[in-house]
Design an enzyme around this catalytic site. Structure first.
Site, PDB file in Angstrom:
ATOM      1  N   SER A 145       0.869  -1.190   0.000  1.00  0.00           N
ATOM      2  CA  SER A 145       0.000   0.000   0.000  1.00  0.00           C
ATOM      3  C   SER A 145       0.896   1.227   0.000  1.00  0.00           C
ATOM      4  CB  SER A 145      -0.859  -0.013   1.270  1.00  0.00           C
ATOM      5  OG  SER A 145      -1.408   1.272   1.514  1.00  0.00           O
ATOM      6  N   TYR A 158      -2.559  -1.172  10.374  1.00  0.00           N
ATOM      7  CA  TYR A 158      -2.490  -1.344   8.909  1.00  0.00           C
ATOM      8  C   TYR A 158      -1.155  -0.819   8.376  1.00  0.00           C
ATOM      9  CZ  TYR A 158      -3.948  -1.085   3.999  1.00  0.00           C
ATOM     10  OH  TYR A 158      -4.040  -1.239   2.632  1.00  0.00           O
TER      11      TYR A 158
HETATM   12  P1  NAD Z   1     -11.176  -6.241  -0.629  1.00  0.00           P
HETATM   13  O1  NAD Z   1     -11.778  -6.101   0.714  1.00  0.00           O
HETATM   14  O2  NAD Z   1     -12.075  -6.400  -1.798  1.00  0.00           O
HETATM   15  O3  NAD Z   1     -10.136  -7.452  -0.676  1.00  0.00           O
HETATM   16  C1  NAD Z   1      -9.557  -8.047   0.447  1.00  0.00           C
HETATM   17  C2  NAD Z   1      -9.746  -9.547   0.309  1.00  0.00           C
HETATM   18  O4  NAD Z   1      -9.039 -10.207   1.367  1.00  0.00           O
HETATM   19  C3  NAD Z   1     -11.221  -9.968   0.431  1.00  0.00           C
HETATM   20  O5  NAD Z   1     -11.544 -10.833  -0.637  1.00  0.00           O
HETATM   21  C4  NAD Z   1     -11.273 -10.696   1.752  1.00  0.00           C
HETATM   22  O6  NAD Z   1     -12.230 -11.737   1.805  1.00  0.00           O
HETATM   23  C5  NAD Z   1      -9.860 -11.256   1.819  1.00  0.00           C
HETATM   24  N1  NAD Z   1      -9.474 -11.653   3.175  1.00  0.00           N
HETATM   25  C6  NAD Z   1      -9.598 -10.951   4.323  1.00  0.00           C
HETATM   26  N2  NAD Z   1      -9.158 -11.684   5.362  1.00  0.00           N
HETATM   27  C7  NAD Z   1      -8.739 -12.864   4.857  1.00  0.00           C
HETATM   28  C8  NAD Z   1      -8.184 -14.043   5.424  1.00  0.00           C
HETATM   29  N3  NAD Z   1      -7.955 -14.151   6.744  1.00  0.00           N
HETATM   30  N4  NAD Z   1      -7.879 -15.070   4.600  1.00  0.00           N
HETATM   31  C9  NAD Z   1      -8.119 -15.001   3.265  1.00  0.00           C
HETATM   32  N5  NAD Z   1      -8.637 -13.903   2.673  1.00  0.00           N
HETATM   33  C10 NAD Z   1      -8.945 -12.862   3.460  1.00  0.00           C
HETATM   34  O7  NAD Z   1     -10.268  -4.957  -0.813  1.00  0.00           O
HETATM   35  P2  NAD Z   1      -9.070  -4.672  -1.837  1.00  0.00           P
HETATM   36  O8  NAD Z   1      -8.956  -3.217  -1.909  1.00  0.00           O
HETATM   37  O9  NAD Z   1      -9.231  -5.439  -3.085  1.00  0.00           O
HETATM   38  O10 NAD Z   1      -7.810  -5.200  -1.017  1.00  0.00           O
HETATM   39  C11 NAD Z   1      -6.847  -6.077  -1.554  1.00  0.00           C
HETATM   40  C12 NAD Z   1      -5.470  -5.704  -1.031  1.00  0.00           C
HETATM   41  O11 NAD Z   1      -5.115  -4.418  -1.533  1.00  0.00           O
HETATM   42  C13 NAD Z   1      -5.374  -5.604   0.492  1.00  0.00           C
HETATM   43  O12 NAD Z   1      -4.156  -6.182   0.921  1.00  0.00           O
HETATM   44  C14 NAD Z   1      -5.356  -4.110   0.742  1.00  0.00           C
HETATM   45  O13 NAD Z   1      -4.691  -3.756   1.929  1.00  0.00           O
HETATM   46  C15 NAD Z   1      -4.598  -3.640  -0.484  1.00  0.00           C
HETATM   47  N6  NAD Z   1      -4.789  -2.222  -0.782  1.00  0.00           N
HETATM   48  C16 NAD Z   1      -6.013  -1.739  -1.144  1.00  0.00           C
HETATM   49  C17 NAD Z   1      -6.138  -0.381  -1.405  1.00  0.00           C
HETATM   50  C18 NAD Z   1      -7.446   0.222  -1.812  1.00  0.00           C
HETATM   51  O14 NAD Z   1      -7.560   1.460  -1.816  1.00  0.00           O
HETATM   52  N7  NAD Z   1      -8.457  -0.558  -2.161  1.00  0.00           N
HETATM   53  C19 NAD Z   1      -5.037   0.467  -1.296  1.00  0.00           C
HETATM   54  C20 NAD Z   1      -3.819  -0.061  -0.914  1.00  0.00           C
HETATM   55  C21 NAD Z   1      -3.693  -1.414  -0.670  1.00  0.00           C
END
Ligand code: NAD
Length: 261
Positions: A145, A158
């Protein structure tokens, strides 16, 4: 498109939603074989597998909690049993919750660290074991991130997890470079996914986030999937140990824009 991805096997944790889903569909378009991990029955994993298949790809969904060592072992074993190999591991699962740090419980701290950092360690370790055993010059992508670099009050767990992911990525990259395994991270900015659904549903909060982005728009998960496809491809064959930020300029100190400072 990256022709060398055709026929490769890709495993994506948290692959049923958001960025993970976009990577799954992009990899299917690249003609890779795609295993998605999902946490529980609430996730739309069947739909994602159908979408992979409708793109002409091969898809597999595997339940598992990335904080559980045995589950992560099973993810890799099941993928290899089904597709015969594992070439690209994407440690994407992640969670966040907002709590002022003085009120942050140890339970919440441990939960976020377990999913975001320990989950990525377990996924990387199991993938590396397979790659070493079969002399695969594979690739690991950790979903970090902008908050591996930008401090984030109320999200200290986080930010700490993503800061940890930076050195997890760099250390593993250094350790396994001689064996031909490349390990990189992606640092997304603010992306339109379920993790942000509540925040972006409020126009004021969405506007406040948008103002932190020099390019002036929230990112789309497909823009992160494009970075993942490149990192996984031979086009990035000399790239290891980096975090590639895809953030519309969020890490560029936007408050200094227009000569301020
Ligand atoms: P999202 O909530 O759609 O995806 C997160 C996924 O992780 C979900 O499918 C959830 O079911 C899964 N998950 C959570 N706990 C889990 C566990 N214990 N075991 C297996 N799966 C688990 O949101 P996203 O934005 O697609 O996030 C994906 C990644 O991107 C994350 O690591 C997040 O920190 C990172 N990220 C997102 C953003 C953003 O703005 N969306 C920015 C920076 C980083």
């Amino acid at each position: 498109m990256y022709p060398d991805l055709a026929g490769k096997t890709v495993l994506i944790t948290g692959g049923a939603t958001g960025i993970g889903k976009a990577i799954a569909l992009r990899m299917a378009r690249e003609k890779a074989r795609v295993a998605i991990n999902y946490l529980d029955e609430k996730q739309p994993y069947r739909q994602v597998v159908q979408e992979i298949q409708s793109l002409g790809g091969e898809g597999l969904a595997i339940q598992g909690d990335v904080t559980k060592e045995q589950d992560v072992r099973n993810l890799v074993h099941h993928t290899v049993d089904h597709f015969g190999s594992l070439d690209v591991m994407v440690n994407n699962a992640g969670i966040e919750n907002e709590v002022p740090s003085e009120n942050l419980s140890l339970e919440d701290w441990n939960k976020v660290l377990s999913v975001n950092l320990t989950g990525a360690f377990l996924g990387a370790r199991e993938a590396i074991r397979h790659m070493l055993q079969h002399q695969i010059k594979g690739c690991i992508i950790n979903m970090s991130s902008v908050h591996e670099r930008i401090p984030w009050p109320h999200f200290v767990h986080y930010a700490a997890s993503k800061g940890g992911m930076k050195l997890l990525t760099e250390t593993l990259a250094l350790e396994f470079a001689p064996r031909g395994i490349r390990i990189n991270a992606i640092g997304p900015g603010a992306i339109d996914t379920p993790i942000n659904a509540e925040k972006f549903a409020d126009p004021q909060q969405k506007q406040a986030v948008t103002e932190l982005i020099p390019m002036g728009e929230i990112g789309q998960p497909e823009q992160i999937a494009a970075v993942a496809a490149w990192l996984a491809s031979d086009e990035a064959s000399y790239v290891t140990g980096i975090t590639l930020f895809a953030d519309g300029g969020m890490t560029l100190y936007p408050s200094f824009q227009a000569g301020r400072g």
